[in-house]
Design a protein around this motif. Structure first.
Motif, short mmCIF file in Angstrom:
data_model
loop_
_atom_site.label_atom_id
_atom_site.label_comp_id
_atom_site.label_asym_id
_atom_site.label_seq_id
_atom_site.Cartn_x
_atom_site.Cartn_y
_atom_site.Cartn_z
N LYS A 256 0.84 -1.19 0.00
CA LYS A 256 0.00 0.00 0.00
C LYS A 256 0.88 1.25 0.00
N ASP A 257 0.33 2.37 0.44
CA ASP A 257 1.06 3.63 0.43
C ASP A 257 2.33 3.52 1.28
N LEU A 258 3.41 4.07 0.76
CA LEU A 258 4.68 4.10 1.47
C LEU A 258 5.03 5.54 1.81
N LYS A 259 5.84 5.69 2.85
CA LYS A 259 6.28 7.02 3.25
C LYS A 259 7.78 7.00 3.50
N THR A 260 8.45 8.04 3.08
CA THR A 260 9.90 8.11 3.27
C THR A 260 10.24 8.60 4.67
N VAL A 261 11.06 7.81 5.38
CA VAL A 261 11.58 8.20 6.69
C VAL A 261 13.10 8.03 6.61
N GLY A 262 13.83 9.12 6.71
CA GLY A 262 15.28 9.04 6.53
C GLY A 262 15.60 8.60 5.11
N ASN A 263 16.32 7.48 5.00
CA ASN A 263 16.73 6.99 3.68
C ASN A 263 15.84 5.88 3.14
N PHE A 264 14.75 5.58 3.86
CA PHE A 264 13.97 4.41 3.50
C PHE A 264 12.49 4.75 3.29
N ARG A 265 11.86 3.93 2.46
CA ARG A 265 10.41 4.01 2.27
C ARG A 265 9.77 2.87 3.04
N VAL A 266 8.87 3.21 3.96
CA VAL A 266 8.26 2.22 4.83
C VAL A 266 6.74 2.27 4.68
N PRO A 267 6.06 1.16 5.02
CA PRO A 267 4.59 1.20 5.01
C PRO A 267 4.08 2.33 5.89
N LEU A 268 2.98 2.93 5.47
CA LEU A 268 2.46 4.13 6.12
C LEU A 268 2.28 3.95 7.62
#
Length: 250
Positions: free
Chosen positions: A105-117
């Motif tokens: 599903k939607d991902l969000k960038t935190v630091g250098n990574f894209r993680v599940p929302l």
């Protein structure tokens, strides 16, 4: 007619070129996914075949003694040693419900990574509390991302669950996710230390569960000392009614 034939030939060439481009891109994407997966599998610490690991994880009665409330120092320390062991891990996205539900599903960038929302808030808390936990790793962001996501998923479960909602199997699963991060030289010593606290609280909870004050007194031996280590009871009281992430981000 000549122009029409040339136009048709040009269209065919463009169509073939587009198809070749799409085919090459699909192969490139598939190769990249395969390479990332192979890197991840090499970097995780797995000695047992996957099927054996899954069978072990399905066994929620690892400690029959703790199941019946018969916990002593030897039982506790034996399990703590299991948590300290650098065993190979079969932990996977499928072991975490939140990843099975949200990974595509939607991902969000935190630091250098894209993680599940739904992992983004916990990833931000980790970043705010401990800076970039991957700064000591020599792995590329692409190679490190699966381990980072699994680590965040373990911390998210700690944040969601309480003592009465976990068992030894769950604690060992969290150990594996943390060990994977340690093996990539992530700065996550804080997490394994917190896991030891949770484990001691778990055993203290198993002893205290459903017992009255009078029944607790009966747990004392002739010397007046508790059969279960006192720190287990102390940790159980600390986590009582609270998320298991309590104290982790202080």
């Amino acid at each position: 007619m000549v122009r029409s034939g040339c136009a048709a030939a040009d269209n065919r060439r463009m169509t073939e070129a587009n198809l070749n481009h799409k085919e090459k891109k699909a192969k490139s994407d598939a190769e990249q996914r395969r390479r990332i997966r192979e890197e991840y599998e090499k970097l995780t610490v797995t000695e047992q075949p996957k099927k054996q690991m899954k069978a072990a994880k399905s066994n929620t009665n690892i400690s029959s003694a703790s199941k019946h409330g018969k916990v002593d120092a030897e039982c506790v320390e034996s399990f703590i040693e299991q948590l300290k062991a650098k065993v190979k891990s079969g932990v996977d996205y499928s072991d975490f419900q939140i990843l099975e539900e949200d990974l595509k599903k939607d991902l969000k960038t935190v630091g250098n990574f894209r993680v599940p929302l739904r992992l983004a808030p916990i990833a931000n808390r980790i970043k705010d509390g401990f800076d970039d936990i991957t700064s000591g790793s020599s792995q590329s962001d692409c190679a490190a991302e699966p381990t980072y996501i699994l680590f965040c998923a373990a911390i998210k479960e700690m944040d969601d669950l309480k003592l009465d909602q976990v068992n030894e199997t769950k604690l060992l699963l969290w150990r594996d996710a943390i060990n994977n991060a340690l093996n990539l030289r992530f700065n996550v010593d804080f997490a394994i230390k917190h896991l030891f606290k949770i484990a001691r609280a778990y055993f203290g909870f198993k002893v205290m569960e459903g017992k009255s004050g009078e029944e607790m007194l009966k747990l004392k031996n002739v010397d007046g000392n508790l059969e279960v280590p006192e720190d287990c009871l102390r940790e159980a009281e600390y986590f009582s009614g609270k998320p298991l992430s309590t104290g982790l981000f202080l």
